[in-house]
Design an enzyme around this catalytic site. Sequence first.
Site, PDB file in Angstrom:
ATOM      1  N   LYS A  67       0.770  -1.114  -0.016  1.00 38.09           N
ATOM      2  CA  LYS A  67      -0.098   0.126  -0.159  1.00 38.09           C
ATOM      3  C   LYS A  67       0.686   1.402  -0.188  1.00 38.09           C
ATOM      4  O   LYS A  67       0.100   2.186  -0.555  1.00 38.09           O
ATOM      5  CB  LYS A  67      -0.916   0.109   1.075  1.00 38.09           C
ATOM      6  CG  LYS A  67      -1.954  -1.015   0.961  1.00 38.09           C
ATOM      7  CD  LYS A  67      -2.996  -0.967   2.191  1.00 38.09           C
ATOM      8  CE  LYS A  67      -4.114  -2.315   2.071  1.00 38.09           C
ATOM      9  NZ  LYS A  67      -5.061  -2.130   3.076  1.00 38.09           N
ATOM     10  N   GLY A 130      -2.090   1.327  13.985  1.00 40.28           N
ATOM     11  CA  GLY A 130      -1.354   0.807  12.811  1.00 40.28           C
ATOM     12  C   GLY A 130      -1.618   1.337  11.619  1.00 40.28           C
ATOM     13  O   GLY A 130      -2.584   2.434  11.518  1.00 40.28           O
ATOM     14  N   ASN A 152      -2.650   2.520  22.233  1.00 43.05           N
ATOM     15  CA  ASN A 152      -2.173   1.722  21.599  1.00 43.05           C
ATOM     16  C   ASN A 152      -1.059   1.162  22.434  1.00 43.05           C
ATOM     17  O   ASN A 152      -0.775   1.821  23.267  1.00 43.05           O
ATOM     18  CB  ASN A 152      -1.332   2.403  20.510  1.00 43.05           C
ATOM     19  CG  ASN A 152      -0.853   1.525  19.350  1.00 43.05           C
ATOM     20  OD1 ASN A 152      -1.388   0.642  19.045  1.00 43.05           O
ATOM     21  ND2 ASN A 152       0.437   1.877  18.950  1.00 43.05           N
ATOM     22  N   GLY A 243     -16.508  -6.932  11.144  1.00 39.60           N
ATOM     23  CA  GLY A 243     -15.456  -6.336  10.323  1.00 39.60           C
ATOM     24  C   GLY A 243     -15.531  -6.658   9.026  1.00 39.60           C
ATOM     25  O   GLY A 243     -15.060  -5.920   8.156  1.00 39.60           O
ATOM     26  N   GLN A 250     -15.469  -0.825   1.464  1.00 45.25           N
ATOM     27  CA  GLN A 250     -14.368  -0.203   0.907  1.00 45.25           C
ATOM     28  C   GLN A 250     -14.255  -0.596  -0.505  1.00 45.25           C
ATOM     29  O   GLN A 250     -14.019   0.201  -1.320  1.00 45.25           O
ATOM     30  CB  GLN A 250     -12.955  -0.471   1.905  1.00 45.25           C
ATOM     31  CG  GLN A 250     -12.657  -2.006   1.698  1.00 45.25           C
ATOM     32  CD  GLN A 250     -11.852  -2.637   0.353  1.00 45.25           C
ATOM     33  OE1 GLN A 250     -11.553  -1.786  -0.408  1.00 45.25           O
ATOM     34  NE2 GLN A 250     -12.033  -3.792   0.310  1.00 45.25           N
TER      35      GLN A 250
HETATM   36  P1  ATR Z   1      -2.272  -3.026  10.027  1.00 42.39           P
HETATM   37  O1  ATR Z   1      -1.961  -2.285   8.574  1.00 42.39           O
HETATM   38  O2  ATR Z   1      -2.979  -4.079   9.892  1.00 42.39           O
HETATM   39  O3  ATR Z   1      -3.040  -1.943  10.936  1.00 42.39           O
HETATM   40  P2  ATR Z   1       0.179  -2.509  11.402  1.00 42.39           P
HETATM   41  O4  ATR Z   1       0.518  -1.376  10.873  1.00 42.39           O
HETATM   42  O5  ATR Z   1       1.244  -3.512  11.577  1.00 42.39           O
HETATM   43  O6  ATR Z   1      -0.964  -3.275  10.726  1.00 42.39           O
HETATM   44  O7  ATR Z   1      -0.356  -2.245  12.835  1.00 42.39           O
HETATM   45  C1  ATR Z   1      -0.751  -3.271  13.762  1.00 42.39           C
HETATM   46  C2  ATR Z   1      -1.576  -2.595  15.062  1.00 42.39           C
HETATM   47  O8  ATR Z   1      -1.561  -3.740  15.895  1.00 42.39           O
HETATM   48  C3  ATR Z   1      -0.368  -1.768  15.823  1.00 42.39           C
HETATM   49  O9  ATR Z   1      -1.198  -0.792  16.582  1.00 42.39           O
HETATM   50  C4  ATR Z   1       0.132  -2.631  16.663  1.00 42.39           C
HETATM   51  O10 ATR Z   1       0.655  -1.995  17.913  1.00 42.39           O
HETATM   52  P3  ATR Z   1       1.842  -1.301  18.041  1.00 42.39           P
HETATM   53  O11 ATR Z   1       1.855   0.001  17.305  1.00 42.39           O
HETATM   54  O12 ATR Z   1       2.342  -1.191  19.527  1.00 42.39           O
HETATM   55  O13 ATR Z   1       2.891  -2.389  17.207  1.00 42.39           O
HETATM   56  C5  ATR Z   1      -1.033  -3.453  17.114  1.00 42.39           C
HETATM   57  N1  ATR Z   1      -0.816  -4.870  17.570  1.00 42.39           N
HETATM   58  C6  ATR Z   1      -0.202  -6.085  16.977  1.00 42.39           C
HETATM   59  N2  ATR Z   1      -0.397  -7.060  17.587  1.00 42.39           N
HETATM   60  C7  ATR Z   1      -0.689  -6.641  18.796  1.00 42.39           C
HETATM   61  C8  ATR Z   1      -0.798  -7.109  20.162  1.00 42.39           C
HETATM   62  N3  ATR Z   1      -0.511  -8.625  20.245  1.00 42.39           N
HETATM   63  N4  ATR Z   1      -1.177  -6.580  21.361  1.00 42.39           N
HETATM   64  C9  ATR Z   1      -1.333  -5.241  21.216  1.00 42.39           C
HETATM   65  N5  ATR Z   1      -1.392  -4.569  19.804  1.00 42.39           N
HETATM   66  C10 ATR Z   1      -1.120  -5.253  18.861  1.00 42.39           C
END
Ligand code: ATR
Length: 279
Positions: A67, A130, A152, A243, A250
């Site tokens: 993306k 994220g 977050n 979801g 979209q």
């Molecule tokens: P996406 O594009 O699917 O949103 P990403 O950009 O990798 O994927 O973002 C993942 C999000 O999920 C982030 O907010 C991440 O938290 P961090 O910013 O702290 O990394 C969150 N996330 C993923 N696994 C997690 C977990 N086990 N517990 C809490 N937050 C999690």
Amino acid sequence: MKTLKLGLIGHPVKHSLSPWIHHQFMKQAGIEGEYHLYSIEPEVFEDKISKLLESGINGFNITVPYKQRIIPFLDELDPDAEKIGAVNTAVYKDGKWIGYNTDGAGYVRALKQVLPADSSTQRVLMLGAGGAARGIYRALVTEGFSYVDIANRTREKAEQLLQLQEPETVTEILTFAEAEEQIKKYDIIIHTTSVGMSPADNEQIVSLSGLKPNAVVSDIVYKPIETKLLRSAKEQEATIHHGHSMLLYQAQYAFEIWSGKQIIIGDLLDRLEQKVTEA
Ligand code: ATR
């Protein structure tokens, strides 16, 4: 209109439900067309994209992990896609490739189906910061939601979202523990991470105990259709929002960009739920 040539690029893409969704849209709009899946290995991305852009294709979707990587190949970006820094829809128009981001706007369209007419003064809590959260946060603030707090795991990631604010936006950044303590103050709770996604479907990002009566709880995870978070919201008689509707809305917005036709969702949400459950 002649045959509409569409597709999806990503890696992997083979389980995508987008071909099914867009074929339903084409049928409804009375448009002949095709929607192909292009799984592109990261090492050959540049070469494959250059060829795709010159192949006569009218438009395509972009998913993980491309993306951002697609952006330099496009001629123009929609201002919101530019702010978000990610493109999930490209269209060839008047000799130019233009990039859009329909993820967040599609999500908010979907969410609005379960919200009262004027909900923009309601307090929103977004869990996660994220890529998905970026698009959703931008769409919420452009739709006039003024109170959108973000919780977050990594505070700095949440802080980066503040660049997407509108002048009237008020956002507090919280830890998950703080979000749990203050959960009763929120009308709308939106979960944007992958926590709770199958096969780890026994996980839940925060406890919802003490939720406000009539709160709306939305989860962008769609496999399983009813996540642990949503089950726990249901136990507290909250309105829940699944979801898979983001996936559909979209796509609806992307199809409008490509075809100029309005699509009615009708029974497609139920039929998509069936597809997700079978997959
Ligand atoms: P996406 O594009 O699917 O949103 P990403 O950009 O990798 O994927 O973002 C993942 C999000 O999920 C982030 O907010 C991440 O938290 P961090 O910013 O702290 O990394 C969150 N996330 C993923 N696994 C997690 C977990 N086990 N517990 C809490 N937050 C999690």
